[in-house]
Write a protein that holds these residues in place. Structure first.
Motif, PDB file in Angstrom:
ATOM      1  N   ARG A  84       0.835  -1.204   0.000  1.00  0.00           N
ATOM      2  CA  ARG A  84       0.000   0.000   0.000  1.00  0.00           C
ATOM      3  C   ARG A  84       0.871   1.257   0.000  1.00  0.00           C
ATOM      4  N   GLY A  85       0.465   2.196  -0.786  1.00  0.00           N
ATOM      5  CA  GLY A  85       1.130   3.500  -0.818  1.00  0.00           C
ATOM      6  C   GLY A  85       0.122   4.579  -0.470  1.00  0.00           C
ATOM      7  N   GLY A  86       0.404   5.770  -0.888  1.00  0.00           N
ATOM      8  CA  GLY A  86      -0.453   6.896  -0.549  1.00  0.00           C
ATOM      9  C   GLY A  86      -1.518   7.207  -1.577  1.00  0.00           C
ATOM     10  N   HIS A  89      -3.753   3.443  -6.146  1.00  0.00           N
ATOM     11  CA  HIS A  89      -3.095   2.495  -7.041  1.00  0.00           C
ATOM     12  C   HIS A  89      -3.111   1.075  -6.454  1.00  0.00           C
ATOM     13  N   PHE A  90      -2.845   0.955  -5.165  1.00  0.00           N
ATOM     14  CA  PHE A  90      -2.840  -0.328  -4.470  1.00  0.00           C
ATOM     15  C   PHE A  90      -4.151  -1.076  -4.695  1.00  0.00           C
ATOM     16  N   ASP A  91      -5.265  -0.389  -4.480  1.00  0.00           N
ATOM     17  CA  ASP A  91      -6.580  -1.033  -4.609  1.00  0.00           C
ATOM     18  C   ASP A  91      -6.831  -1.535  -6.021  1.00  0.00           C
ATOM     19  N   TYR A  92      -6.454  -0.735  -7.004  1.00  0.00           N
ATOM     20  CA  TYR A  92      -6.678  -1.118  -8.399  1.00  0.00           C
ATOM     21  C   TYR A  92      -5.814  -2.303  -8.809  1.00  0.00           C
ATOM     22  N   VAL A  93      -4.550  -2.271  -8.440  1.00  0.00           N
ATOM     23  CA  VAL A  93      -3.652  -3.368  -8.809  1.00  0.00           C
ATOM     24  C   VAL A  93      -4.050  -4.664  -8.107  1.00  0.00           C
ATOM     25  N   CYS A  94      -4.357  -4.585  -6.824  1.00  0.00           N
ATOM     26  CA  CYS A  94      -4.763  -5.789  -6.085  1.00  0.00           C
ATOM     27  C   CYS A  94      -6.025  -6.406  -6.684  1.00  0.00           C
ATOM     28  N   ALA A  95      -7.017  -5.577  -6.962  1.00  0.00           N
ATOM     29  CA  ALA A  95      -8.277  -6.083  -7.521  1.00  0.00           C
ATOM     30  C   ALA A  95      -8.062  -6.678  -8.909  1.00  0.00           C
ATOM     31  N   ASP A 120      -0.042  -3.845   3.867  1.00  0.00           N
ATOM     32  CA  ASP A 120      -0.052  -2.429   4.202  1.00  0.00           C
ATOM     33  C   ASP A 120       1.344  -1.825   4.218  1.00  0.00           C
ATOM     34  N   ASP A 121       2.343  -2.641   4.546  1.00  0.00           N
ATOM     35  CA  ASP A 121       3.706  -2.109   4.604  1.00  0.00           C
ATOM     36  C   ASP A 121       4.703  -3.237   4.328  1.00  0.00           C
TER      37      ASP A 121
END
Length: 157
Positions: A84-86, A89-95, A120-121
């Motif tokens: 996870r970053g700020g 992008h995290f949500d889109y790539v994971c999904a 998360d980290d």
């Protein structure tokens, strides 16, 4: 599959199964741990040495996993990590990566070992990477699940 109540799949017979490992290239230390865990598990299960292919990132896993699934492999182990970053992008790539890998398994009928860490980290990723100080080995678990599922599918077919 980790933690209390997880199945013991280590004794599943992997002999005669053609297995590929497709792994992303981001976060080298974590990925080296995941690949090591998957490779050791396959060896311990008696599977022939798997082919290892690297892709740029987790988003790129699905099309390459699909290509191996369609080319006669009995199982494919997908390994990656998204931290996870700020930004969203995290949500889109994971999904996208999760949906893509699920579709590959369903459309091809070839088991895909799901070794995509969504953390998360970096400390969470390292703790799941199968390294000396890690609490979990998600690469091992993904490989074991792929082989066990391939065996079930062979018994059905």
């Amino acid at each position: 599959m980790s933690g209390h109540g997880s199945p013991d799949l280590a004794s599943t017979d992997g002999s005669g199964l053609k297995v590929a490992i497709v792994a992303s290239s981001w976060h080298t230390v974590v990925m080296d741990g995941l690949i090591g865990g998957a490779t050791r598990a396959l060896s311990e299960m008696g599977a022939p040495e798997p082919i290892l292919v690297r892709v740029p990132g987790s988003f790129e896993l699905a099309p390459v996993v699909q290509a191996y699934a369609r080319s006669g492999y009995d199982a494919v182990v997908a390994l990656g990590v998204v931290i996870r970053g700020g930004t969203p992008h995290f949500d889109y790539v994971c999904a996208a990566a999760t949906d893509g890998l699920s579709r590959v398994a369903l459309e091809t009928g070839v088991p895909v070992g799901f070794g995509l860490l969504t953390c998360d980290d970096e400390s969470q990723a390292l703790d799941r990477a199968g390294l000396t100080d890690s609490r979990e080995d998600k690469g091992r678990e993904a490989a074991q699940a792929a082989v066990a599922t391939a065996r079930v599918l062979r018994s059905v077919r």
